[in-house]
Scaffold this motif. Structure first.
Motif, PDB file in Angstrom:
ATOM      1  N   ARG A 133      -4.928   3.706 -11.614  1.00 32.07           N
ATOM      2  CA  ARG A 133      -3.800   3.567  -9.820  1.00 32.07           C
ATOM      3  C   ARG A 133      -4.871   3.631  -8.004  1.00 32.07           C
ATOM      4  O   ARG A 133      -4.510   3.229  -7.176  1.00 32.07           O
ATOM      5  CB  ARG A 133      -2.177   4.281  -9.528  1.00 32.07           C
ATOM      6  N   VAL A 134      -5.445   4.460  -8.104  1.00 33.18           N
ATOM      7  CA  VAL A 134      -6.595   5.172  -7.249  1.00 33.18           C
ATOM      8  C   VAL A 134      -7.324   3.890  -7.007  1.00 33.18           C
ATOM      9  O   VAL A 134      -7.801   3.356  -5.373  1.00 33.18           O
ATOM     10  CB  VAL A 134      -6.833   5.995  -7.218  1.00 33.18           C
ATOM     11  N   LYS A 135      -8.132   3.359  -8.214  1.00 29.07           N
ATOM     12  CA  LYS A 135      -8.433   2.592  -7.547  1.00 29.07           C
ATOM     13  C   LYS A 135      -8.166   1.475  -7.338  1.00 29.07           C
ATOM     14  O   LYS A 135      -8.159   0.415  -6.263  1.00 29.07           O
ATOM     15  CB  LYS A 135      -9.676   1.923  -9.034  1.00 29.07           C
ATOM     16  N   ILE A 136      -6.695   0.785  -7.553  1.00 24.23           N
ATOM     17  CA  ILE A 136      -5.931  -0.306  -6.873  1.00 24.23           C
ATOM     18  C   ILE A 136      -5.608   0.043  -5.595  1.00 24.23           C
ATOM     19  O   ILE A 136      -5.740  -0.781  -4.893  1.00 24.23           O
ATOM     20  CB  ILE A 136      -4.705  -0.184  -7.891  1.00 24.23           C
ATOM     21  N   GLN A 137      -5.581   1.121  -5.481  1.00 28.05           N
ATOM     22  CA  GLN A 137      -4.875   1.669  -3.919  1.00 28.05           C
ATOM     23  C   GLN A 137      -6.332   1.422  -3.341  1.00 28.05           C
ATOM     24  O   GLN A 137      -6.371   0.843  -2.394  1.00 28.05           O
ATOM     25  CB  GLN A 137      -4.452   3.176  -3.632  1.00 28.05           C
ATOM     26  N   GLU A 138      -7.565   1.865  -3.353  1.00 26.00           N
ATOM     27  CA  GLU A 138      -8.759   1.510  -2.816  1.00 26.00           C
ATOM     28  C   GLU A 138      -8.808  -0.023  -2.619  1.00 26.00           C
ATOM     29  O   GLU A 138      -9.421  -0.585  -2.556  1.00 26.00           O
ATOM     30  CB  GLU A 138      -9.669   2.005  -3.619  1.00 26.00           C
ATOM     31  N   ARG A 139      -9.169  -0.664  -3.458  1.00 26.01           N
ATOM     32  CA  ARG A 139      -9.249  -2.326  -3.591  1.00 26.01           C
ATOM     33  C   ARG A 139      -7.784  -2.717  -2.627  1.00 26.01           C
ATOM     34  O   ARG A 139      -8.606  -4.156  -1.117  1.00 26.01           O
ATOM     35  CB  ARG A 139      -9.202  -3.078  -4.551  1.00 26.01           C
ATOM     36  N   LEU A 140      -6.306  -2.775  -2.361  1.00 28.23           N
ATOM     37  CA  LEU A 140      -5.741  -3.007  -2.002  1.00 28.23           C
ATOM     38  C   LEU A 140      -6.286  -2.891  -0.014  1.00 28.23           C
ATOM     39  O   LEU A 140      -5.859  -3.237   0.987  1.00 28.23           O
ATOM     40  CB  LEU A 140      -4.835  -2.223  -1.992  1.00 28.23           C
ATOM     41  N   GLU A 141      -6.799  -0.886   0.320  1.00 31.39           N
ATOM     42  CA  GLU A 141      -6.916  -1.332   1.620  1.00 31.39           C
ATOM     43  C   GLU A 141      -8.236  -1.942   1.743  1.00 31.39           C
ATOM     44  O   GLU A 141      -7.896  -1.848   2.801  1.00 31.39           O
ATOM     45  CB  GLU A 141      -8.290   0.767   1.618  1.00 31.39           C
TER      46      GLU A 141
ATOM     47  N   ALA B 195      -4.453  12.887 -21.902  1.00 36.46           N
ATOM     48  CA  ALA B 195      -5.509  12.553 -21.083  1.00 36.46           C
ATOM     49  C   ALA B 195      -4.531  10.871 -19.834  1.00 36.46           C
ATOM     50  O   ALA B 195      -5.405  10.253 -19.111  1.00 36.46           O
ATOM     51  CB  ALA B 195      -6.946  11.993 -22.426  1.00 36.46           C
ATOM     52  N   SER B 196      -3.902  10.472 -21.402  1.00 40.64           N
ATOM     53  CA  SER B 196      -3.830   9.269 -21.020  1.00 40.64           C
ATOM     54  C   SER B 196      -3.633   8.849 -19.739  1.00 40.64           C
ATOM     55  O   SER B 196      -3.093   8.417 -18.339  1.00 40.64           O
ATOM     56  CB  SER B 196      -2.847   8.765 -21.643  1.00 40.64           C
ATOM     57  N   LYS B 197      -2.530  10.283 -19.102  1.00 41.09           N
ATOM     58  CA  LYS B 197      -2.023  10.465 -17.109  1.00 41.09           C
ATOM     59  C   LYS B 197      -2.748  10.646 -16.277  1.00 41.09           C
ATOM     60  O   LYS B 197      -3.253   9.900 -15.256  1.00 41.09           O
ATOM     61  CB  LYS B 197      -0.905  12.000 -17.725  1.00 41.09           C
ATOM     62  N   GLY B 198      -4.374  11.114 -17.115  1.00 41.28           N
ATOM     63  CA  GLY B 198      -5.820  11.199 -15.818  1.00 41.28           C
ATOM     64  C   GLY B 198      -5.456   9.346 -15.690  1.00 41.28           C
ATOM     65  O   GLY B 198      -6.473   9.676 -14.282  1.00 41.28           O
TER      66      GLY B 198
ATOM     67  N   ILE C 121       0.966  -1.013   0.001  1.00 41.37           N
ATOM     68  CA  ILE C 121       0.116  -0.090  -0.020  1.00 41.37           C
ATOM     69  C   ILE C 121       0.718   1.345  -0.237  1.00 41.37           C
ATOM     70  O   ILE C 121       0.179   1.961  -1.006  1.00 41.37           O
ATOM     71  CB  ILE C 121      -0.938  -0.008   1.101  1.00 41.37           C
ATOM     72  N   GLU C 122       2.073   1.239   0.451  1.00 42.45           N
ATOM     73  CA  GLU C 122       2.793   2.119   0.817  1.00 42.45           C
ATOM     74  C   GLU C 122       3.478   2.735  -0.536  1.00 42.45           C
ATOM     75  O   GLU C 122       3.357   3.602  -0.764  1.00 42.45           O
ATOM     76  CB  GLU C 122       4.026   2.008   2.284  1.00 42.45           C
ATOM     77  N   ARG C 123       4.311   1.535  -1.211  1.00 40.48           N
ATOM     78  CA  ARG C 123       4.580   1.421  -2.697  1.00 40.48           C
ATOM     79  C   ARG C 123       3.967   2.405  -3.515  1.00 40.48           C
ATOM     80  O   ARG C 123       3.842   3.205  -3.816  1.00 40.48           O
ATOM     81  CB  ARG C 123       4.827   0.729  -3.232  1.00 40.48           C
ATOM     82  N   ASN C 124       2.324   1.756  -3.606  1.00 43.85           N
ATOM     83  CA  ASN C 124       1.249   2.068  -4.166  1.00 43.85           C
ATOM     84  C   ASN C 124       0.948   3.717  -4.462  1.00 43.85           C
ATOM     85  O   ASN C 124       0.533   4.346  -4.832  1.00 43.85           O
ATOM     86  CB  ASN C 124       0.329   1.476  -4.189  1.00 43.85           C
TER      87      ASN C 124
ATOM     88  N   ILE D 211       1.357   6.881  -6.410  1.00 46.35           N
ATOM     89  CA  ILE D 211       0.087   7.912  -6.701  1.00 46.35           C
ATOM     90  C   ILE D 211       0.670   9.103  -6.440  1.00 46.35           C
ATOM     91  O   ILE D 211      -0.407   9.524  -7.929  1.00 46.35           O
ATOM     92  CB  ILE D 211      -1.025   7.273  -5.547  1.00 46.35           C
ATOM     93  N   ASN D 212       1.516   9.447  -5.856  1.00 48.82           N
ATOM     94  CA  ASN D 212       1.839  10.612  -5.885  1.00 48.82           C
ATOM     95  C   ASN D 212       2.447  11.131  -6.931  1.00 48.82           C
ATOM     96  O   ASN D 212       2.446  12.421  -7.557  1.00 48.82           O
ATOM     97  CB  ASN D 212       2.520  10.876  -4.015  1.00 48.82           C
ATOM     98  N   LYS D 213       3.189  10.830  -7.467  1.00 49.26           N
ATOM     99  CA  LYS D 213       3.980  11.043  -8.687  1.00 49.26           C
ATOM    100  C   LYS D 213       3.481  10.882  -9.866  1.00 49.26           C
ATOM    101  O   LYS D 213       3.460  11.979 -10.384  1.00 49.26           O
ATOM    102  CB  LYS D 213       5.357   9.292  -9.051  1.00 49.26           C
ATOM    103  N   LEU D 214       1.986   9.667  -9.952  1.00 55.20           N
ATOM    104  CA  LEU D 214       1.165   9.793 -11.325  1.00 55.20           C
ATOM    105  C   LEU D 214       0.111  11.411 -11.037  1.00 55.20           C
ATOM    106  O   LEU D 214       0.293  11.793 -12.230  1.00 55.20           O
ATOM    107  CB  LEU D 214       0.808   8.681 -11.524  1.00 55.20           C
TER     108      LEU D 214
END
Length: 579
Positions: free
Chosen positions: A293-301, A284-287, A264-267, A271-274
């Protein structure tokens, strides 16, 4: 027998249960454990009288289920003018008299049908508790508890421990569908504790017993309910296997939890970098990359491993002294005698040095508490206390040293503390913080009151401690914390205890009351005496090694040294096989 499903309940100042569930099946002998104040007795009250409580969730139990109950508190004063047989056989004698009365009435009444119906009801109730064999059953139970010779005694002639066993026998003989006992072992001497073990193991019905007694836990149960931090864990099996399973679970969960946290910390860093890149780059691709990545973090949490259940609140007990002194004779007792209706102790002589840790043992009712109280009050010509000795006293009668109408804060102001902050900082070490410090002491559990007594004893900075049953009502974690505090203490201790483990782990020698006098016994002889009556050879030593390894595993987990924890758990498993 009982099904509890997602039950939640709160006091105004405290959440007790959060969606707890368990199943208690017919014939199981279940130990109910957990830290002091976690809500065990309240859950028992809910089971016995659910209509009194507003709780969420479901409690399912046969409405015709007959419950027998043995309280942790004695009701000796209410029935002291009754014989043991009359007390135990009250229900039997009542039904017997009722049947005789109906038969007598039949001889002159014209309404035979109504009387026959009443006769059959009484006879069915009589047969349900053993009926014709009732007296034989009473004799068997009394013999099992080693109390046969007490059958015709008045209840008032019994010691507190003997009366507790009589209460247990009485409830068992009423043949309840479910028998509940709340700390039935408190204050029992060695012999009576062994009798209680025999009664529990001989009982064919369903049992739910709150206990912290390590001897009973290791020898009596095939199911464990563990209430901790508003959650409940259920285990079908022996307590010794449950403890091992709990540590194994902690090792596995803690390792997974740390791996989860690292991912979670790595992700989060990614996220901060992105987010930085998307802020400075309108593509648009960056957004899209950031949102993915935010959705992945939500699943991890969402699937993050919870902290292990075994995060136990253990008090940090320590006994310090203002006046550590060279080895001197701290206490002399010369030709001490005490009597009430009869002589309890006669011409007792012993002395204790300023560094001695001594257990005072003997059967219930032999004068141990009276002696300890007289030493503390120093009001006998037979007792000589060195002027350099400052004493502190913990009583088995908690109201003797605690004002139950005080709040915890008020109690420690009375003990000499000057500010709220000073009290809050001090008693937080003993597990009291938040709104509980404004609760009346009378509303606390027995274990919480004893921990409070220990906190007051420690705050006194005395160099000699008089402890009367200090492990009573304490959960096993607090018992272990107390043992460590005793081991580290630099002063003298005289402790009344019926706890084999605490005596074997902490004491230098034993003073044993036999035949109205006191004699000194080495720990080696004490262990032999205990083994002869209660244990297999080397049992207590293996238990001590087991406790030591469990502590090392906890420390290894604290340091996240999982390899060491796993290796130690293999050693622990080998010891458990020996037990």
């Amino acid at each position: 027998m009982i099904k509890v499903d997602n039950l939640s309940y709160s006091f105004p100042q405290k959440d007790l249960y959060n969606n707890i569930s368990f199943l208690l099946e017919d014939g199981q002998h279940c130990a109910f454990i957990g830290t002091s104040g976690s809500g065990k007795s309240t859950l028992i009250d809910i089971i016995m009288d659910p209509e009194r409580y507003m709780f969420d969730g479901k409690l399912e139990m046969d409405p015709n289920c007959r419950i027998g109950y043995v309280s942790q508190f004695s009701q000796l004063e209410e029935i002291k003018d009754t014989t043991v047989y009359e007390y135990i056989g009250k229900e039997f004698i009542k039904l017997q008299n009722k049947i005789t009365s109906i038969c007598t009435e039949m001889e002159t009444s014209s309404d035979i049908d109504t009387l026959l119906e009443k006769y059959q009801e009484a006879l069915d109730a009589f047969n349900s508790i053993g009926g014709d064999d009732f007296e034989s059953i009473i004799n068997k139970k009394l013999n099992l508890a080693n109390l046969t010779k007490h059958k015709d005694l008045m209840v008032s002639e019994l010691s507190g421990g003997e009366f507790k066993l009589i209460q247990v026998i009485k409830e068992m003989l009423n043949s309840p569908d479910l028998m509940i006992m709340d700390e039935p072992d408190v204050f029992l001497d060695f012999e009576n504790l062994n009798s209680l073990k025999n009664l529990i193991n001989s009982h064919k019905g369903t049992l739910l017993i709150i206990t912290h007694n390590r001897y009973l836990l290791n020898h009596c149960f095939n199911k464990i309910l563990h209430l901790e931090n508003t959650e409940l864990q259920e285990f079908d099996g022996r307590y010794i296997d449950y403890k091992f399973s709990l540590l194994q679970t902690k090792i596995e969960l803690q390792e997974l939890a740390i791996a989860d946290s690292e991912e979670i910390e790595r992700n989060a860093m990614l996220i901060n970098k992105l987010r930085y890149i998307a802020t400075h780059n309108p593509e648009a691709s960056k957004g899209r990359s950031l949102r993915a990545r935010v959705k992945i973090q939500e699943r991890l949490e969402a699937r993050r491993i919870k902290e292990p259940f075994v995060d136990i609140k253990q008090p940090n007990i320590s006994f310090d002294t203002d006046n550590e002194i060279e080895e001197i004779i701290a206490l002399k007792v010369n030709d001490y005698s005490v009597a009430y209706d009869e002589i309890l102790l006669e011409n007792v002589n012993f002395e204790i040095k300023s560094t001695d840790k001594v257990a005072l043992i003997g059967s219930n009712g032999t004068g141990k508490t009276t002696l300890l109280r007289d030493i503390f009050k120093n009001n006998s010509d037979s007792i000589e206390i060195n002027p350099d000795i400052k004493m502190a006293y913990l009583s088995q009668h908690q109201g003797e040293t605690l004002n139950e109408s005080n709040t915890i804060l008020e109690e420690f102001f009375d003990a000499g503390f000057k500010t709220n902050g000073e009290i809050i900082s001090y008693i937080s070490n003993y597990g009291f913080y938040g709104e509980i410090i404004d609760q009346k002491i009378g509303s606390l559990s027995g274990g919480e009151k004893n921990v409070l007594q220990l906190a007051k004893v420690s705050a006194s900075k005395a160099n000699m401690l008089l402890l009367d049953e200090p492990t009573s009502h304490l959960d096993t974690y607090s018992q272990i914390a107390l043992e460590k505090a005793i081991e580290d203490y630099k002063g003298a201790i005289l402790m009344i205890s019926h706890d084999y483990y605490s005596i074997a782990n902490c004491m230098d020698y034993v003073l044993i009351i036999e035949d109205k006098t006191i004699r000194k016994m080495s720990m080696k002889k004490f262990r032999r005496k205990i083994y002869a009556n209660h244990f297999d050879r080397d049992y207590l030593e293996i238990e001590q090694k087991k406790k030591s390894i469990e502590t090392k595993i906890e420390l290894a987990l604290k340091d996240t040294d999982f390899e060491l924890a796993k290796a130690l758990s293999e050693d622990l498993e080998a010891l458990i096989k020996l037990l």
